[in-house]
Design a protein around this motif. Structure first.
Motif, PDB file in Angstrom:
ATOM      1  N   GLU A 397      30.056  18.815  66.122  1.00  0.00           N
ATOM      2  CA  GLU A 397      29.107  19.782  66.667  1.00  0.00           C
ATOM      3  C   GLU A 397      28.508  19.294  67.987  1.00  0.00           C
ATOM      4  OE1 GLU A 397      26.282  21.269  63.875  1.00  0.00           O
ATOM      5  OE2 GLU A 397      27.828  22.061  62.534  1.00  0.00           O
ATOM      6  N   SER A 398      28.319  17.985  68.133  1.00  0.00           N
ATOM      7  CA  SER A 398      27.842  17.445  69.415  1.00  0.00           C
ATOM      8  C   SER A 398      28.832  17.768  70.531  1.00  0.00           C
ATOM      9  CB  SER A 398      27.637  15.929  69.308  1.00  0.00           C
ATOM     10  OG  SER A 398      26.635  15.605  68.381  1.00  0.00           O
ATOM     11  N   LEU A 399      30.115  17.601  70.249  1.00  0.00           N
ATOM     12  CA  LEU A 399      31.143  17.888  71.249  1.00  0.00           C
ATOM     13  C   LEU A 399      31.197  19.379  71.577  1.00  0.00           C
ATOM     14  CD1 LEU A 399      34.002  15.553  69.922  1.00  0.00           C
ATOM     15  CD2 LEU A 399      32.577  15.205  71.965  1.00  0.00           C
ATOM     16  N   LEU A 400      31.032  20.217  70.550  1.00  0.00           N
ATOM     17  CA  LEU A 400      31.061  21.662  70.789  1.00  0.00           C
ATOM     18  C   LEU A 400      29.832  22.121  71.574  1.00  0.00           C
ATOM     19  CD1 LEU A 400      32.439  22.893  67.337  1.00  0.00           C
ATOM     20  CD2 LEU A 400      33.630  22.906  69.520  1.00  0.00           C
ATOM     21  N   TYR A 401      28.671  21.578  71.251  1.00  0.00           N
ATOM     22  CA  TYR A 401      27.482  21.897  72.029  1.00  0.00           C
ATOM     23  C   TYR A 401      27.633  21.440  73.483  1.00  0.00           C
ATOM     24  CZ  TYR A 401      24.297  23.564  68.366  1.00  0.00           C
ATOM     25  OH  TYR A 401      23.677  24.315  67.391  1.00  0.00           O
ATOM     26  N   LEU A 402      28.293  20.290  73.672  1.00  0.00           N
ATOM     27  CA  LEU A 402      28.513  19.773  75.022  1.00  0.00           C
ATOM     28  C   LEU A 402      29.328  20.755  75.866  1.00  0.00           C
ATOM     29  CD1 LEU A 402      28.189  17.421  77.020  1.00  0.00           C
ATOM     30  CD2 LEU A 402      30.282  16.423  76.040  1.00  0.00           C
ATOM     31  N   CYS A 403      30.231  21.495  75.204  1.00  0.00           N
ATOM     32  CA  CYS A 403      31.072  22.459  75.923  1.00  0.00           C
ATOM     33  C   CYS A 403      30.258  23.567  76.578  1.00  0.00           C
ATOM     34  CB  CYS A 403      32.098  23.074  74.974  1.00  0.00           C
ATOM     35  SG  CYS A 403      33.338  21.910  74.375  1.00  0.00           S
TER      36      CYS A 403
END
Length: 432
Positions: A397-403
């Motif tokens: 989820e951290s990576l997806l939010y970063l997107c």
């Protein structure tokens, strides 16, 4: 009354009659079918009535003589009704499939024509869009509950009268005013529009799936059908007015959150189930308005796509309805989405890109996680396993939010807050 309002009013009345005619014909035809053919007839009608709408809508957007679509829809519907009546009186199943084919195609043509006509003539006014789509629910209830060889010609006659009034008083072709749904045509804007349009389709799919998979309220079948039809009518017709008053995204976010809360409480009392139906239908004119905004000058295709995506949601919901495990993971998913979106709103994060990513990422992570625990119940109480899987979810989820945020610190903060609060809320619920 101005021409646009009159156009909306007549098309709204026609929408009621068209759906009433189709429901009356199809349900009567089912009464003469062999049991193994009823499902085939039902699937045939719904595939033609819904799945062909993007094709017809895209075609409608490209032609000049668009009233031909309206004439064709009325001709197909009347032929379908006539063939259906003959099939019922002669008990001929072959003609039943022919009549259903005409009804389905006529229904699809009318919907994309009506949806585009209302959007263009009112400059994509969500209040008019909601009023137009609302009457279909009433037509379905009338057609199903009052189906008979007397009702069918009466509906057809009223449909013809409304058609005559529409062509006489609103004879204009569906033209495209420049200010209807104009949009920036830059590359970034097009990418944003496509992303938002896909998210809108996801919301419509979820709406259709949840509406089917959640157990129906325990009450008299006829009363339940009337209540659902009334709430669908009220929700669709009011949704545009609420969106106009409080803003599209504020209203859409609030209604989806309320829908989720009502779903979670639907086992407590039937009122919450009915509240969920009302809230879900409030979103329909809002999603249609947003879809038109993202597809400028392609309102027919946009309307058709939103109609078509209802079918996979309905089919998947039908396939999984009645399953205790389905209801459990759906309950867990909806609870998590409601909690995490509420957390984001509490910290004043209102951007649609972030809120939509919260919904998408929970579908991608929460569903597999809950299916894993439901199929491995012996691990449910294992704290190390839970923390390890939550750690994986946090990273994803951290990576997806970063997107969408393009800020690593903020992405980690959002992921941590959302996961920590939803996880602790789950522990508290389990303890209680």
């Amino acid at each position: 009354m101005n021409t646009a309002s009159l156009n909306t009013g007549l098309l709204t009345g026609l929408h009621l009659m068209v759906d009433g005619l189709c429901a009356c014909g199809v349900f009567m035809l089912m009464s003469i079918m062999e049991a193994e053919h009823i499902t085939l007839l039902f699937v045939l009608y719904n595939v033609l009535a819904f799945m062909t709408q993007p094709i017809f809508g895209g075609w409608l957007d490209r032609v000049q003589k668009r009233n031909a679509f309206f004439h064709s829809s009325m001709a197909l519907l009347l032929m379908g009704a006539s063939i259906s009546a003959f099939s019922i009186t002669s008990l001929n199943e072959m003609f039943a499939f022919v009549g259903t084919t005409f009804l389905g195609l006529g229904n699809a043509l009318f919907h994309v024509y009506g949806g585009k006509s209302v959007a263009v003539s009112t400059h994509n006014d969500m209040r008019h869009l909601g009023i137009f789509v609302s009457s279909g629910a009433v037509g379905l209830v009338i057609g199903e509950q009052l189906r008979s060889l007397v009702t069918l010609p009466i509906i057809a006659l009223v449909m013809l009268v409304l058609s005559y009034l529409l062509l006489k008083r609103c004879p204009h072709e569906v033209t495209q005013p420049d200010e209807c749904t104009g949009h920036d045509t830059s590359s970034d804007s097009r990418n944003t529009s496509i992303g938002l349009f896909l998210f809108i389709l996801l919301l419509v799919f979820i709406r259709s799936f949840v509406g089917k998979v959640v157990p129906a309220a325990e009450m008299d079948v006829v009363l339940y059908a009337v209540l659902i039809g009334t709430l669908a009518f009220a929700g669709k017709s009011l949704g545009g007015f609420l969106g106009k008053r409080w803003g599209v995204w504020h209203t859409l976010t609030a209604t989806f959150l309320l829908s989720g809360i009502c779903l979670l409480l639907s086992f407590v009392h039937v009122a919450f189930h009915l509240g969920m139906v009302l809230c879900i239908n409030l979103t329909m004119p809002l999603t249609l308005y947003l879809a038109n905004r993202q597809m400028p000058h392609r309102e027919g295709f946009a309307f058709g796509m939103l109609a078509a995506v209802l079918i996979p949601g309905f089919a998947l919901g039908t396939l999984w309805s009645g399953s205790y495990f389905t209801y459990l993971w759906l309950f867990a998913l909806v609870a998590t989405i409601v909690i995490e979106v509420s957390v984001l709103l509490f910290i004043r994060e209102h951007r649609w890109q972030v809120l939509s990513m919260a919904v998408v990422m929970n579908i991608l992570t929460n569903v597999p996680l809950n299916l894993f625990f439901l199929s491995h119940t012996h691990l449910h109480g294992s704290m190390p396993t839970q923390l390890a899987l939550e750690g994986v979810v946090f990273i994803v989820e951290s990576l997806l939010y970063l997107c969408v945020l393009h800020d690593i610190r903020k992405a980690i903060t959002y992921a941590f807050l959302c996961n920590a609060i939803s996880y602790l809320s789950g522990l508290l619920l389990s303890t209680l």
